[in-house]
Design an enzyme around this catalytic site. Structure first.
Site, PDB file in Angstrom:
ATOM      1  N   ARG A  37       0.923  -1.187  -0.150  1.00  0.00           N
ATOM      2  CA  ARG A  37      -0.045   0.184  -0.060  1.00  0.00           C
ATOM      3  C   ARG A  37       0.761   1.360  -0.087  1.00  0.00           C
ATOM      4  O   ARG A  37       0.384   2.160  -0.466  1.00  0.00           O
ATOM      5  CB  ARG A  37      -0.945   0.038   1.065  1.00  0.00           C
ATOM      6  CG  ARG A  37      -0.353  -0.021   2.621  1.00  0.00           C
ATOM      7  CD  ARG A  37      -1.227   0.217   3.757  1.00  0.00           C
ATOM      8  NE  ARG A  37      -0.139   0.428   4.937  1.00  0.00           N
ATOM      9  CZ  ARG A  37       0.423   1.229   5.494  1.00  0.00           C
ATOM     10  NH1 ARG A  37       0.495   2.576   4.587  1.00  0.00           N
ATOM     11  NH2 ARG A  37       1.241   1.391   6.489  1.00  0.00           N
ATOM     12  N   GLU A  75       6.207   4.553  24.685  1.00  0.00           N
ATOM     13  CA  GLU A  75       4.919   4.263  23.691  1.00  0.00           C
ATOM     14  C   GLU A  75       4.048   3.383  24.461  1.00  0.00           C
ATOM     15  O   GLU A  75       2.748   3.588  24.588  1.00  0.00           O
ATOM     16  CB  GLU A  75       5.337   3.779  22.312  1.00  0.00           C
ATOM     17  CG  GLU A  75       4.309   3.244  21.643  1.00  0.00           C
ATOM     18  CD  GLU A  75       4.496   2.561  20.340  1.00  0.00           C
ATOM     19  OE1 GLU A  75       3.969   2.872  19.042  1.00  0.00           O
ATOM     20  OE2 GLU A  75       5.245   1.562  20.344  1.00  0.00           O
ATOM     21  N   TRP A  97       5.116   8.213  15.920  1.00  0.00           N
ATOM     22  CA  TRP A  97       3.604   8.281  15.381  1.00  0.00           C
ATOM     23  C   TRP A  97       3.407   9.510  14.519  1.00  0.00           C
ATOM     24  O   TRP A  97       2.273   9.658  14.081  1.00  0.00           O
ATOM     25  CB  TRP A  97       2.790   8.082  16.433  1.00  0.00           C
ATOM     26  CG  TRP A  97       2.364   6.706  16.798  1.00  0.00           C
ATOM     27  CD1 TRP A  97       3.040   6.030  18.007  1.00  0.00           C
ATOM     28  CD2 TRP A  97       1.476   5.743  16.224  1.00  0.00           C
ATOM     29  NE1 TRP A  97       2.489   4.833  18.010  1.00  0.00           N
ATOM     30  CE2 TRP A  97       1.360   4.633  16.947  1.00  0.00           C
ATOM     31  CE3 TRP A  97       0.651   5.854  14.754  1.00  0.00           C
ATOM     32  CZ2 TRP A  97       0.801   3.422  16.783  1.00  0.00           C
ATOM     33  CZ3 TRP A  97       0.072   4.498  14.655  1.00  0.00           C
ATOM     34  CH2 TRP A  97      -0.022   3.536  15.473  1.00  0.00           C
ATOM     35  N   TYR A 139      -4.708   1.178  19.109  1.00  0.00           N
ATOM     36  CA  TYR A 139      -4.142   0.326  20.321  1.00  0.00           C
ATOM     37  C   TYR A 139      -4.798   0.688  21.618  1.00  0.00           C
ATOM     38  O   TYR A 139      -5.717  -0.006  22.176  1.00  0.00           O
ATOM     39  CB  TYR A 139      -2.574   0.551  20.202  1.00  0.00           C
ATOM     40  CG  TYR A 139      -2.004   0.059  19.002  1.00  0.00           C
ATOM     41  CD1 TYR A 139      -1.965  -1.371  18.744  1.00  0.00           C
ATOM     42  CD2 TYR A 139      -1.535   0.784  17.975  1.00  0.00           C
ATOM     43  CE1 TYR A 139      -1.270  -1.979  17.924  1.00  0.00           C
ATOM     44  CE2 TYR A 139      -0.941   0.174  17.002  1.00  0.00           C
ATOM     45  CZ  TYR A 139      -0.797  -1.038  16.605  1.00  0.00           C
ATOM     46  OH  TYR A 139      -0.147  -1.703  15.560  1.00  0.00           O
ATOM     47  N   ARG A 181      -8.441 -17.886  28.074  1.00  0.00           N
ATOM     48  CA  ARG A 181      -9.050 -16.513  27.450  1.00  0.00           C
ATOM     49  C   ARG A 181      -8.301 -15.324  28.078  1.00  0.00           C
ATOM     50  O   ARG A 181      -8.996 -14.358  27.865  1.00  0.00           O
ATOM     51  CB  ARG A 181     -10.635 -16.461  27.929  1.00  0.00           C
ATOM     52  CG  ARG A 181     -11.373 -17.713  27.428  1.00  0.00           C
ATOM     53  CD  ARG A 181     -12.683 -17.735  27.756  1.00  0.00           C
ATOM     54  NE  ARG A 181     -13.571 -18.763  27.453  1.00  0.00           N
ATOM     55  CZ  ARG A 181     -14.808 -19.163  27.636  1.00  0.00           C
ATOM     56  NH1 ARG A 181     -15.420 -18.108  28.378  1.00  0.00           N
ATOM     57  NH2 ARG A 181     -15.329 -20.200  27.276  1.00  0.00           N
ATOM     58  N   CYS A 200      -0.898  -3.569  13.964  1.00  0.00           N
ATOM     59  CA  CYS A 200      -0.289  -4.538  13.297  1.00  0.00           C
ATOM     60  C   CYS A 200      -0.024  -5.552  14.626  1.00  0.00           C
ATOM     61  O   CYS A 200      -0.104  -6.720  14.194  1.00  0.00           O
ATOM     62  CB  CYS A 200       1.040  -3.894  12.870  1.00  0.00           C
ATOM     63  SG  CYS A 200       0.951  -2.919  11.685  1.00  0.00           S
ATOM     64  N   SER A 221       0.862  -8.062  10.487  1.00  0.00           N
ATOM     65  CA  SER A 221       2.070  -7.265   9.602  1.00  0.00           C
ATOM     66  C   SER A 221       3.013  -6.936  10.326  1.00  0.00           C
ATOM     67  O   SER A 221       2.850  -6.043  11.288  1.00  0.00           O
ATOM     68  CB  SER A 221       1.058  -5.987   8.847  1.00  0.00           C
ATOM     69  OG  SER A 221       2.200  -5.140   7.988  1.00  0.00           O
ATOM     70  N   CYS A 222       4.123  -7.023   9.834  1.00  0.00           N
ATOM     71  CA  CYS A 222       5.558  -7.028  10.535  1.00  0.00           C
ATOM     72  C   CYS A 222       6.589  -6.382   9.651  1.00  0.00           C
ATOM     73  O   CYS A 222       7.199  -6.959   8.682  1.00  0.00           O
ATOM     74  CB  CYS A 222       5.838  -8.094  11.189  1.00  0.00           C
ATOM     75  SG  CYS A 222       7.285  -7.618  12.270  1.00  0.00           S
ATOM     76  N   ASP A 223       7.130  -5.073   9.833  1.00  0.00           N
ATOM     77  CA  ASP A 223       8.245  -4.536   9.285  1.00  0.00           C
ATOM     78  C   ASP A 223       9.405  -5.021   9.985  1.00  0.00           C
ATOM     79  O   ASP A 223       9.675  -4.431  11.284  1.00  0.00           O
ATOM     80  CB  ASP A 223       8.193  -2.868   9.380  1.00  0.00           C
ATOM     81  CG  ASP A 223       9.301  -2.110   8.843  1.00  0.00           C
ATOM     82  OD1 ASP A 223      10.275  -2.912   8.759  1.00  0.00           O
ATOM     83  OD2 ASP A 223       9.402  -0.971   8.857  1.00  0.00           O
ATOM     84  N   ASN A 231       8.542  -3.949  18.776  1.00  0.00           N
ATOM     85  CA  ASN A 231       7.533  -4.827  18.859  1.00  0.00           C
ATOM     86  C   ASN A 231       7.929  -5.904  20.023  1.00  0.00           C
ATOM     87  O   ASN A 231       7.213  -6.285  20.850  1.00  0.00           O
ATOM     88  CB  ASN A 231       6.900  -5.503  17.882  1.00  0.00           C
ATOM     89  CG  ASN A 231       6.362  -4.614  16.801  1.00  0.00           C
ATOM     90  OD1 ASN A 231       6.483  -4.885  15.593  1.00  0.00           O
ATOM     91  ND2 ASN A 231       5.656  -3.455  17.292  1.00  0.00           N
ATOM     92  N   LEU A 262      10.183  -6.965   4.631  1.00  0.00           N
ATOM     93  CA  LEU A 262      11.345  -6.025   4.683  1.00  0.00           C
ATOM     94  C   LEU A 262      10.800  -5.185   3.571  1.00  0.00           C
ATOM     95  O   LEU A 262      10.667  -5.520   2.416  1.00  0.00           O
ATOM     96  CB  LEU A 262      12.832  -6.537   4.405  1.00  0.00           C
ATOM     97  CG  LEU A 262      13.384  -7.652   5.644  1.00  0.00           C
ATOM     98  CD1 LEU A 262      14.615  -8.291   5.074  1.00  0.00           C
ATOM     99  CD2 LEU A 262      13.797  -6.642   6.682  1.00  0.00           C
ATOM    100  N   ALA A 317       7.851   3.655   6.248  1.00  0.00           N
ATOM    101  CA  ALA A 317       6.982   3.777   5.353  1.00  0.00           C
ATOM    102  C   ALA A 317       5.591   4.145   5.729  1.00  0.00           C
ATOM    103  O   ALA A 317       5.092   3.519   6.940  1.00  0.00           O
ATOM    104  CB  ALA A 317       6.966   2.271   4.510  1.00  0.00           C
TER     105      ALA A 317
END
Length: 318
Positions: A37, A75, A97, A139, A181, A200, A221-223, A231, A262, A317
């Site tokens: 994207r 964060e 951010w 989040y 749970r 993400c 999704s992970c950069d 993370n 990547l 990105a």
């Protein structure tokens, strides 16, 4: 493609960081090259996992480049407040951010303002920050104030009391440790289109084994180059804080990635980092036990024996 030397992945006495480097190398060598994207392009694999033992204060803090753990900690503490405006982060010098509300401002306000100038206005003008600094229900909003709705007699719905998932998990770990749970979920389908970025790191699950608390984080999704080092630290930090609050020892952090990628414009970072060797075993000391999970402060955390190699910069990105 650069030909990196093979690494001893899977060796029992390998440094904990080796699995991260092995994953980075595998993606860069074998990942599917694809459009995304952002328009930058990635190499991607689907379904990856890493495991880290957090016993004796150990943390999955990368040493082959400097990870700004205080930024990631600030964060996480911000998430736990439920706030969704970047101003508290900006006032602490946290920049991670800033690009998203800046891009929205440029698009919607039609003013081609530099990022630094935009951030300065966020810091100095509270009214401007209220209008343009909000990220939507990202989040922390979902973690501590998941929205509910009540059905009215006239057939309409009205907002109900929000659900504090974090508080509920802490309580369930105390009262029913064997439950399956113990979950904190960020993926609220009804509100995704209002978020600056859909979550993400979306699902955290906790598991009690004896006197140890394990944590599993699933990322859709992970950069890997820029995002994953933060993370891993943040998930381990959350697990450590919760373990302290429920009188358990830290166990294992299990990380799982969906689209694990990547960015093509991170080649210089990847090549440099893969040329470095991990070193040292940093630990985290939590110096105080506050009354609740929501009362920690940045001063409560001390990292010891962290001697990383230098930072490697690369563009985010958006």
């Amino acid at each position: 493609m650069a030909d990196f030397r093979d690494r001893a992945g899977g060796v029992e006495n390998a440094h904990y960081e080796q699995q991260y480097l092995d994953l980075m190398q595998r993606i860069w060598r074998e990942g599917d090259e694809r459009r995304d994207r952002t328009g930058i392009g990635t190499r991607s694999v689907f379904g990856a996992s890493l495991r880290f033992d957090m016993a004796d204060g150990a943390m999955p803090l990368l040493t082959t480049k400097r990870v700004y753990w205080k930024t990631a900690t600030r964060e996480m503490l911000w998430f736990l407040t439920g706030d969704t405006n970047i101003r508290p982060l900006v006032l602490q010098g946290v920049k991670i951010w800033n690009e998203w509300p800046h891009a929205r401002y440029v698009k919607e306000a039609g003013e081609d303002i530099a990022l630094d100038e935009f951030v300065q206005r966020i810091a100095e003008d509270e009214t401007f920050a209220q209008r343009w600094g909000d990220l939507g229900p990202v989040y922390g909003k979902q973690w501590v104030d998941w929205p509910t709705y009540r059905y009215r007699k006239d057939g309409l719905f009205e907002p109900g009391e929000g659900i504090n998932q974090v508080a509920e998990v802490v309580e369930s770990l105390r009262s029913n440790p064997g439950s399956r749970r113990h979950i904190i979920e960020g993926w609220n389908v009804a509100e995704l289109d209002r978020m600056a970025l859909p979550p993400c790191h979306k699902t955290y699950q906790f598991h009690v084994a004896g006197d140890r608390l394990n944590c599993l984080l699933y990322q859709r999704s992970c950069d890997v180059a820029l995002g994953l080092p933060f993370n891993l630290w943040s998930a381990a930090l959350l697990a450590r804080m919760i373990a302290q609050q429920v009188d358990l020892e830290p166990g294992e952090l299990v990380w799982m990635g969906g689209d694990t990628h990547l960015y093509l414009n991170h080649q210089h970072l990847i090549e440099e980092q893969l040329s470095r060797e991990p070193r040292g075993h940093p630990t985290l000391a939590i110096k105080r036990r506050p009354p609740t999970i929501f009362d920690y402060r940045i001063e409560d955390f001390e990292v010891r024996d962290y001697t990383p190699q230098g930072p490697i910069k690369a563009p985010v990105a958006v």
